[in-house]
Design a protein around this motif. Structure first.
Motif, PDB file in Angstrom:
ATOM      1  N   HIS A  13       1.746  -3.539   5.202  1.00  0.00           N
ATOM      2  CA  HIS A  13       2.637  -4.373   4.396  1.00  0.00           C
ATOM      3  C   HIS A  13       3.745  -4.932   5.261  1.00  0.00           C
ATOM      4  O   HIS A  13       3.939  -4.496   6.408  1.00  0.00           O
ATOM      5  CB  HIS A  13       3.155  -3.676   3.135  1.00  0.00           C
TER       6      HIS A  13
ATOM      7  N   GLY B 295       2.996   3.678  11.050  1.00  0.00           N
ATOM      8  CA  GLY B 295       3.594   3.868   9.734  1.00  0.00           C
ATOM      9  C   GLY B 295       4.021   5.285   9.446  1.00  0.00           C
ATOM     10  O   GLY B 295       5.008   5.530   8.739  1.00  0.00           O
ATOM     11  N   ASN B 296       3.311   6.249   9.996  1.00  0.00           N
ATOM     12  CA  ASN B 296       3.607   7.656   9.742  1.00  0.00           C
ATOM     13  C   ASN B 296       5.045   8.030  10.118  1.00  0.00           C
ATOM     14  O   ASN B 296       5.636   8.952   9.547  1.00  0.00           O
ATOM     15  CB  ASN B 296       2.605   8.530  10.511  1.00  0.00           C
TER      16      ASN B 296
ATOM     17  N   TRP C  32       7.683   6.139   9.763  1.00  0.00           N
ATOM     18  CA  TRP C  32       8.642   5.514   8.834  1.00  0.00           C
ATOM     19  C   TRP C  32       8.902   6.481   7.675  1.00  0.00           C
ATOM     20  O   TRP C  32       8.467   6.243   6.547  1.00  0.00           O
ATOM     21  CB  TRP C  32       8.087   4.214   8.287  1.00  0.00           C
TER      22      TRP C  32
ATOM     23  N   HIS D  87       1.726  12.068   1.368  1.00  0.00           N
ATOM     24  CA  HIS D  87       1.120  13.356   1.736  1.00  0.00           C
ATOM     25  C   HIS D  87       1.422  14.439   0.714  1.00  0.00           C
ATOM     26  O   HIS D  87       0.833  15.510   0.762  1.00  0.00           O
ATOM     27  CB  HIS D  87       1.604  13.799   3.118  1.00  0.00           C
TER      28      HIS D  87
ATOM     29  N   CYS E  74      -0.230   1.652   8.829  1.00  0.00           N
ATOM     30  CA  CYS E  74      -0.622   3.054   9.038  1.00  0.00           C
ATOM     31  C   CYS E  74      -1.500   3.103  10.277  1.00  0.00           C
ATOM     32  O   CYS E  74      -2.374   2.247  10.467  1.00  0.00           O
ATOM     33  CB  CYS E  74      -1.385   3.576   7.821  1.00  0.00           C
TER      34      CYS E  74
ATOM     35  N   LYS F  33       9.746   8.417   4.588  1.00  0.00           N
ATOM     36  CA  LYS F  33      10.262   8.022   3.263  1.00  0.00           C
ATOM     37  C   LYS F  33      11.113   9.158   2.693  1.00  0.00           C
ATOM     38  O   LYS F  33      11.026  10.301   3.140  1.00  0.00           O
ATOM     39  CB  LYS F  33       9.084   7.727   2.329  1.00  0.00           C
TER      40      LYS F  33
ATOM     41  N   MET G  22       7.566  15.504   5.263  1.00  0.00           N
ATOM     42  CA  MET G  22       7.071  14.776   6.436  1.00  0.00           C
ATOM     43  C   MET G  22       8.079  14.804   7.570  1.00  0.00           C
ATOM     44  O   MET G  22       9.257  14.522   7.370  1.00  0.00           O
ATOM     45  CB  MET G  22       6.795  13.341   5.998  1.00  0.00           C
TER      46      MET G  22
ATOM     47  N   GLN H 119       7.851   3.660  -2.002  1.00  0.00           N
ATOM     48  CA  GLN H 119       8.228   3.368  -0.617  1.00  0.00           C
ATOM     49  C   GLN H 119       9.407   4.217  -0.139  1.00  0.00           C
ATOM     50  O   GLN H 119       9.975   3.935   0.906  1.00  0.00           O
ATOM     51  CB  GLN H 119       8.534   1.871  -0.450  1.00  0.00           C
TER      52      GLN H 119
ATOM     53  N   TYR I  99      -2.681  12.109  14.033  1.00  0.00           N
ATOM     54  CA  TYR I  99      -2.110  10.989  14.788  1.00  0.00           C
ATOM     55  C   TYR I  99      -2.221  11.178  16.298  1.00  0.00           C
ATOM     56  O   TYR I  99      -1.313  10.851  17.057  1.00  0.00           O
ATOM     57  CB  TYR I  99      -0.675  10.703  14.322  1.00  0.00           C
TER      58      TYR I  99
ATOM     59  N   PHE J 174       0.855  -1.197   0.000  1.00  0.00           N
ATOM     60  CA  PHE J 174       0.000   0.000   0.000  1.00  0.00           C
ATOM     61  C   PHE J 174       0.886   1.239   0.000  1.00  0.00           C
ATOM     62  O   PHE J 174       2.040   1.196   0.445  1.00  0.00           O
ATOM     63  CB  PHE J 174      -0.948  -0.011   1.204  1.00  0.00           C
ATOM     64  N   GLU J 175       0.343   2.343  -0.511  1.00  0.00           N
ATOM     65  CA  GLU J 175       1.086   3.609  -0.535  1.00  0.00           C
ATOM     66  C   GLU J 175       0.304   4.658   0.226  1.00  0.00           C
ATOM     67  O   GLU J 175      -0.912   4.753   0.086  1.00  0.00           O
ATOM     68  CB  GLU J 175       1.239   4.164  -1.944  1.00  0.00           C
ATOM     69  N   ARG J 176       1.020   5.436   1.006  1.00  0.00           N
ATOM     70  CA  ARG J 176       0.417   6.591   1.660  1.00  0.00           C
ATOM     71  C   ARG J 176       1.376   7.751   1.444  1.00  0.00           C
ATOM     72  O   ARG J 176       2.498   7.737   1.961  1.00  0.00           O
ATOM     73  CB  ARG J 176       0.218   6.309   3.158  1.00  0.00           C
TER      74      ARG J 176
ATOM     75  N   ASP K   6      10.361  14.772   0.300  1.00  0.00           N
ATOM     76  CA  ASP K   6       9.224  14.948  -0.609  1.00  0.00           C
ATOM     77  C   ASP K   6       8.576  16.308  -0.394  1.00  0.00           C
ATOM     78  O   ASP K   6       8.953  17.045   0.524  1.00  0.00           O
ATOM     79  CB  ASP K   6       8.202  13.818  -0.399  1.00  0.00           C
TER      80      ASP K   6
ATOM     81  N   ARG L  57      14.682   5.222   3.361  1.00  0.00           N
ATOM     82  CA  ARG L  57      13.564   5.432   4.282  1.00  0.00           C
ATOM     83  C   ARG L  57      13.968   4.994   5.681  1.00  0.00           C
ATOM     84  O   ARG L  57      14.869   4.170   5.843  1.00  0.00           O
ATOM     85  CB  ARG L  57      12.310   4.690   3.834  1.00  0.00           C
TER      86      ARG L  57
HETATM   87  N1  MTE Z   1       7.201   9.847   4.510  1.00  0.00           N
HETATM   88  C1  MTE Z   1       7.173  10.918   3.709  1.00  0.00           C
HETATM   89  N2  MTE Z   1       8.321  11.558   3.436  1.00  0.00           N
HETATM   90  N3  MTE Z   1       6.011  11.377   3.171  1.00  0.00           N
HETATM   91  C2  MTE Z   1       4.813  10.762   3.452  1.00  0.00           C
HETATM   92  O1  MTE Z   1       3.765  11.192   2.941  1.00  0.00           O
HETATM   93  N4  MTE Z   1       3.655   8.971   4.709  1.00  0.00           N
HETATM   94  C3  MTE Z   1       3.728   8.242   5.983  1.00  0.00           C
HETATM   95  C4  MTE Z   1       4.978   7.367   6.039  1.00  0.00           C
HETATM   96  N5  MTE Z   1       6.138   8.109   5.628  1.00  0.00           N
HETATM   97  C5  MTE Z   1       4.804   9.633   4.321  1.00  0.00           C
HETATM   98  C6  MTE Z   1       6.065   9.186   4.818  1.00  0.00           C
HETATM   99  C7  MTE Z   1       2.570   7.407   6.286  1.00  0.00           C
HETATM  100  S1  MTE Z   1       1.190   8.161   6.954  1.00  0.00           S
HETATM  101  C8  MTE Z   1       2.625   6.047   6.197  1.00  0.00           C
HETATM  102  S2  MTE Z   1       1.341   5.064   6.718  1.00  0.00           S
HETATM  103  C9  MTE Z   1       3.788   5.354   5.589  1.00  0.00           C
HETATM  104  O2  MTE Z   1       4.803   6.262   5.187  1.00  0.00           O
HETATM  105  C10 MTE Z   1       3.329   4.574   4.382  1.00  0.00           C
HETATM  106  O3  MTE Z   1       4.378   3.825   3.857  1.00  0.00           O
HETATM  107  P1  MTE Z   1       4.222   3.105   2.444  1.00  0.00           P
HETATM  108  O4  MTE Z   1       3.845   4.136   1.429  1.00  0.00           O
HETATM  109  O5  MTE Z   1       5.491   2.389   2.215  1.00  0.00           O
HETATM  110  O6  MTE Z   1       3.077   2.127   2.605  1.00  0.00           O
END
Ligand code: MTE
Ligand code: CO
Length: 390
Positions: free
Chosen positions: A144, A220-221, A223, A76, A120, A225, A179, A207, A246, A72-74, A175, A212
């Motif tokens: 995941h 998950g937030n 973690w 912002h 998440c 990326k 975040m 991802q 959150y 799954f992808e999340r 990004d 990451r």
């Molecule tokens: N990291 C960055 N830089 N930008 C983002 O939008 N979303 C977060 C987190 N890390 C995010 C981020 C959220 S809310 C979650 S749940 C996870 O990344 C989702 O990881 P995935 O896309 O590998 O599933």
């Protein structure tokens, strides 16, 4: 299969002519007959795809590892496309020397391989006040589990030299959403990994390619990326994602904050609304996933009568701390209607609560950290629906 079926008696096309040779598919893709196995979105959930979520098709998977292309992808602020040679990771704040690493620098530290789930905090959030989305992909698919490869965050902090006043770490993404989350130093030094690979290959752009943060067992937030900066400070930064988002509004009007760890949870992936029983009564294989941010799963119980009677499921596959666990329960379906439930327990003694038990403590206003027991109704025709029973 029936005797005399043409599929058995006739020579099929794929048996008569040679297929495509090697090298025609330099990066292999799933069979053309599996094209329905994809991440899906719920268009009404978010205003714009740039800040939105796509869900893992849990009902189509087995074992404990999520294929990279189905995670799954999340995002912002959309997917950042970063050339790894242009990526930099900076460490600043309460350290003896500020550092900037290239990806090549990071690959000269000792590496580790670890399998962890990522959930998440908003997973199952739409189900807080009652059954809503009709599919395990949508109710539980912000989840995941992959093998990450990277460098212990501790090694990088040691290299920079932590000042004794350093109590928190700020992780920041490169990004467009930049975040940012505050992480206690104990966690940063314990098991966090700065990862550049998943399932044996470079991270996928979705991802966080090329880098990451892996924060095992925690929401998950955190973690982050496209990780570009780690700042060491003496207190949390009170970023948007830890103040307005959150957090969980309780019945007394106060909000829970910094609820990092993901609670013990499980779900039956098959049968489920997207995976009905089509074979009629008789031998039936039930399967699902269990996980806990506190440790490994020690037991999963199954009920087919809405929680009146329970039987212990069969766990199969590796059991890693803070990773998904796969369970099975084989039973003879008599063709009557069923209310399927699963209940997980972890090796720290935590037990998954019912949704009513959860709401009795947390009230009706929460979104995040819903680990309540899921109920699937199976009709006499094998059709499965998301329901709640009290
Ligand atoms: N990291 C960055 N830089 N930008 C983002 O939008 N979303 C977060 C987190 N890390 C995010 C981020 C959220 S809310 C979650 S749940 C996870 O990344 C989702 O990881 P995935 O896309 O590998 O599933
Ligand atoms: Co999230």
């Amino acid at each position: 299969a029936a005797a005399g079926e043409p599929l058995i008696t006739e020579v099929q096309e794929w048996n008569q002519y040679p297929g495509e040779g090697v090298g025609t598919r330099p990066y292999g893709q799933p069979s053309q007959f599996e094209q329905h196995v994809v991440r899906k979105t719920v268009p009404w959930l978010t205003a714009d795809a740039i800040s939105s979520v796509s869900f893992t098709p849990l009902h189509e998977l087995d074992g404990i590892i999520t294929p990279s292309g189905l995670c799954f992808e999340r995002h912002h602020g959309g997917i950042a496309e970063i050339n790894s040679t242009d990526h930099r990771l900076m460490i600043n704040g309460l350290v003896e020397k500020q550092l900037v690493f290239t990806m090549a620098d990071l690959k000269r530290f000792p590496r580790e391989n670890r399998v962890y789930f990522l959930e998440c905090a908003a997973n199952s959030g739409m189900e807080w006040r009652g059954a809503q989305l009709n599919g395990v992909q949508f109710t539980h698919g912000m989840l995941h589990c992959v093998m990450h490869t990277g460098v212990r965050l501790k090694h990088l902090l040691d290299e920079a030299g932590l000042r004794t006043s350093g109590k928190w770490i700020l992780a920041e993404g490169a990004d467009a959403s930049a975040m940012t989350r505050s992480i206690p130093i104990e966690k940063a030094l314990d098991d966090c990994i700065v990862a550049f690979a998943m399932n044996g290959e470079a991270l996928r752009p979705e991802q966080g390619y090329p880098l990451r943060l892996v924060v095992p067992g925690w929401e998950g937030n955190m973690w982050v990326k496209w990780l570009r900066r780690l700042e060491v400070g003496d207190q949390p930064w009170q970023q948007r994602e830890e103040t307005s988002k959150y957090t969980d509004l309780l019945p007394n009007g106060k909000a829970r904050r910094f609820t990092f760890s993901m609670d013990v949870k499980s779900v039956i992936t098959n049968p489920s609304p997207q995976s009905p029983i089509t074979h009629g009564k008789g031998h039936t294989v039930l399967t699902g996933l269990a996980w806990s941010g506190a440790g490994a799963i020690s037991r999963v119980d199954i009920s087919i009568d809405g929680g009146r009677n329970w039987k212990t499921a069969r766990l199969d596959g590796p059991s890693f701390s803070k990773a998904l666990h796969r369970f099975y329960h084989e039973f003879d379906w008599d063709g009557s209607e069923l209310f399927l439930q699963s209940r997980a327990m972890d090796d720290q003694g935590f037990i998954q609560p019912t949704k009513d038990e959860l709401r009795s403590v947390r009230g009706a206003n929460s979104i995040y950290h819903n680990n309540g027991i899921q109920t699937w109704h199976v009709g006499k025709d094998g059709v499965v629906e998301n329901v709640e029973i009290s």
